[in-house]
Design a protein around this motif. Structure first.
Motif, mmCIF file in Angstrom:
data_model
loop_
_atom_site.group_PDB
_atom_site.id
_atom_site.type_symbol
_atom_site.label_atom_id
_atom_site.label_comp_id
_atom_site.label_asym_id
_atom_site.label_seq_id
_atom_site.Cartn_x
_atom_site.Cartn_y
_atom_site.Cartn_z
ATOM 1 N N ARG A 29 0.838 -1.205 0.000
ATOM 2 C CA ARG A 29 0.000 0.000 0.000
ATOM 3 C C ARG A 29 0.871 1.252 0.000
ATOM 4 N N GLN A 30 1.876 1.272 0.855
ATOM 5 C CA GLN A 30 2.778 2.428 0.917
ATOM 6 C C GLN A 30 3.572 2.561 -0.386
ATOM 7 N N ALA A 31 4.028 1.446 -0.926
ATOM 8 C CA ALA A 31 4.770 1.479 -2.189
ATOM 9 C C ALA A 31 3.878 2.024 -3.307
ATOM 10 N N HIS A 32 2.619 1.605 -3.315
ATOM 11 C CA HIS A 32 1.664 2.119 -4.309
ATOM 12 C C HIS A 32 1.466 3.620 -4.131
ATOM 13 N N GLN A 33 1.330 4.056 -2.898
ATOM 14 C CA GLN A 33 1.138 5.490 -2.641
ATOM 15 C C GLN A 33 2.321 6.303 -3.149
ATOM 16 N N LYS A 34 3.523 5.787 -2.960
ATOM 17 C CA LYS A 34 4.712 6.487 -3.471
ATOM 18 C C LYS A 34 4.673 6.569 -4.989
ATOM 19 N N LEU A 35 4.324 5.478 -5.631
ATOM 20 C CA LEU A 35 4.215 5.486 -7.097
ATOM 21 C C LEU A 35 3.120 6.444 -7.547
ATOM 22 N N ALA A 36 1.982 6.373 -6.891
ATOM 23 C CA ALA A 36 0.832 7.194 -7.280
ATOM 24 C C ALA A 36 1.068 8.681 -7.018
ATOM 25 N N SER A 37 2.063 9.000 -6.196
ATOM 26 C CA SER A 37 2.354 10.419 -5.948
ATOM 27 C C SER A 37 3.029 11.065 -7.151
ATOM 28 N N ARG A 38 3.608 10.250 -8.041
ATOM 29 C CA ARG A 38 4.245 10.811 -9.232
ATOM 30 C C ARG A 38 3.582 10.374 -10.535
ATOM 31 N N LEU A 39 2.684 9.396 -10.454
ATOM 32 C CA LEU A 39 1.930 8.916 -11.615
ATOM 33 C C LEU A 39 0.453 8.925 -11.252
ATOM 34 N N ASP A 40 -0.414 8.823 -12.244
ATOM 35 C CA ASP A 40 -1.820 8.645 -11.867
ATOM 36 C C ASP A 40 -2.004 7.214 -11.363
ATOM 37 N N ASP A 41 -3.111 6.985 -10.705
ATOM 38 C CA ASP A 41 -3.362 5.702 -10.053
ATOM 39 C C ASP A 41 -3.315 4.538 -11.041
ATOM 40 N N HIS A 42 -3.850 4.739 -12.224
ATOM 41 C CA HIS A 42 -3.881 3.680 -13.229
ATOM 42 C C HIS A 42 -2.469 3.351 -13.713
ATOM 43 N N GLU A 43 -1.679 4.359 -13.982
ATOM 44 C CA GLU A 43 -0.295 4.115 -14.408
ATOM 45 C C GLU A 43 0.515 3.470 -13.287
ATOM 46 N N ALA A 44 0.244 3.862 -12.051
ATOM 47 C CA ALA A 44 0.923 3.234 -10.913
ATOM 48 C C ALA A 44 0.596 1.742 -10.874
ATOM 49 N N ALA A 45 -0.669 1.397 -11.133
ATOM 50 C CA ALA A 45 -1.056 -0.018 -11.158
ATOM 51 C C ALA A 45 -0.325 -0.752 -12.275
ATOM 52 N N HIS A 46 -0.136 -0.094 -13.412
ATOM 53 C CA HIS A 46 0.593 -0.732 -14.510
ATOM 54 C C HIS A 46 2.063 -0.951 -14.145
ATOM 55 N N GLU A 47 2.651 -0.026 -13.421
ATOM 56 C CA GLU A 47 4.026 -0.207 -12.956
ATOM 57 C C GLU A 47 4.110 -1.397 -11.993
ATOM 58 N N ILE A 48 3.147 -1.485 -11.089
ATOM 59 C CA ILE A 48 3.112 -2.600 -10.141
ATOM 60 C C ILE A 48 2.917 -3.913 -10.896
ATOM 61 N N MET A 49 2.105 -3.873 -11.952
ATOM 62 C CA MET A 49 1.852 -5.061 -12.760
ATOM 63 C C MET A 49 3.146 -5.607 -13.360
ATOM 64 N N GLU A 50 4.011 -4.703 -13.789
ATOM 65 C CA GLU A 50 5.309 -5.133 -14.329
ATOM 66 C C GLU A 50 6.113 -5.863 -13.249
ATOM 67 N N CYS A 51 6.085 -5.341 -12.041
ATOM 68 C CA CYS A 51 6.806 -5.968 -10.924
ATOM 69 C C CYS A 51 6.201 -7.326 -10.582
ATOM 70 N N LEU A 52 4.875 -7.379 -10.562
ATOM 71 C CA LEU A 52 4.197 -8.643 -10.274
ATOM 72 C C LEU A 52 4.545 -9.686 -11.331
ATOM 73 N N GLY A 53 4.521 -9.280 -12.587
ATOM 74 C CA GLY A 53 4.876 -10.203 -13.662
ATOM 75 C C GLY A 53 6.281 -10.743 -13.505
ATOM 76 N N GLN A 54 7.191 -9.879 -13.092
ATOM 77 C CA GLN A 54 8.587 -10.291 -12.916
ATOM 78 C C GLN A 54 8.729 -11.314 -11.793
ATOM 79 N N VAL A 55 8.091 -11.059 -10.635
ATOM 80 C CA VAL A 55 8.253 -12.002 -9.525
ATOM 81 C C VAL A 55 7.492 -13.303 -9.761
ATOM 82 N N VAL A 56 6.383 -13.248 -10.474
ATOM 83 C CA VAL A 56 5.666 -14.480 -10.812
ATOM 84 C C VAL A 56 6.514 -15.315 -11.764
#
Length: 140
Positions: free
Chosen positions: A89-116
């Motif tokens: 949640r905190q990591a998302h908030q940091k991302l969302a502070s510089r990107l819009d919420d949707h783009e932040a989710a896409h950035e997180i998606m890249e990370c999720l894809g990598q760890v999966v």
């Protein structure tokens, strides 16, 4: 643990989108799914395609599987809402502070894809610490 089949996932998104278009009453999860579809106009045609349940989305065609993409959005939204893995949640908030919420989710998606991918490649459980660390790096 909830483990829907491919057809169940596809049917869920298709029906949620149809309910939204038809102004029908939806569950909170259906509403969330329909909102995600609405944010992706490039997937509207797929949600309305009668053959969508059987369609394949091979990488070679250069298209993202809309159902996989939307499912990852839904999973990430749930992770953030319950702060699991801890710190997301905190990591998302940091991302969302510089990107819009949707783009932040896409950035997180890249990370999720990598760890999966790493988890599957190594035959090990998903590394939550690495996942959150990757998100924090993107937020920096």
């Amino acid at each position: 643990m909830f483990d829907p089949s491919r057809d169940q996932v596809r049917t869920f998104f298709i029906e949620a989108w149809k309910k939204r278009k038809d102004s029908q009453i939806m569950t909170p999860l259906e509403s969330m799914a329909a909102n995600l579809v609405a944010m992706h106009p490039e997937y509207h045609e797929d949600m309305e395609d009668p053959d969508a349940l059987n369609r394949e989305f091979p990488v070679e065609q250069g298209r993202t599987n809309p159902f996989l993409h939307l499912s990852m959005h839904l999973a990430i939204a749930e992770q953030i809402s319950i702060d699991h893995p801890p710190g997301i949640r905190q990591a998302h908030q940091k991302l969302a502070s510089r990107l819009d919420d949707h783009e932040a989710a896409h950035e997180i998606m890249e990370c999720l894809g990598q760890v999966v991918w790493e988890s599957q490649r190594l035959g090990k459980p998903l590394d939550n610490d690495t996942y959150v660390d990757l998100i924090l790096r993107r937020a920096s």
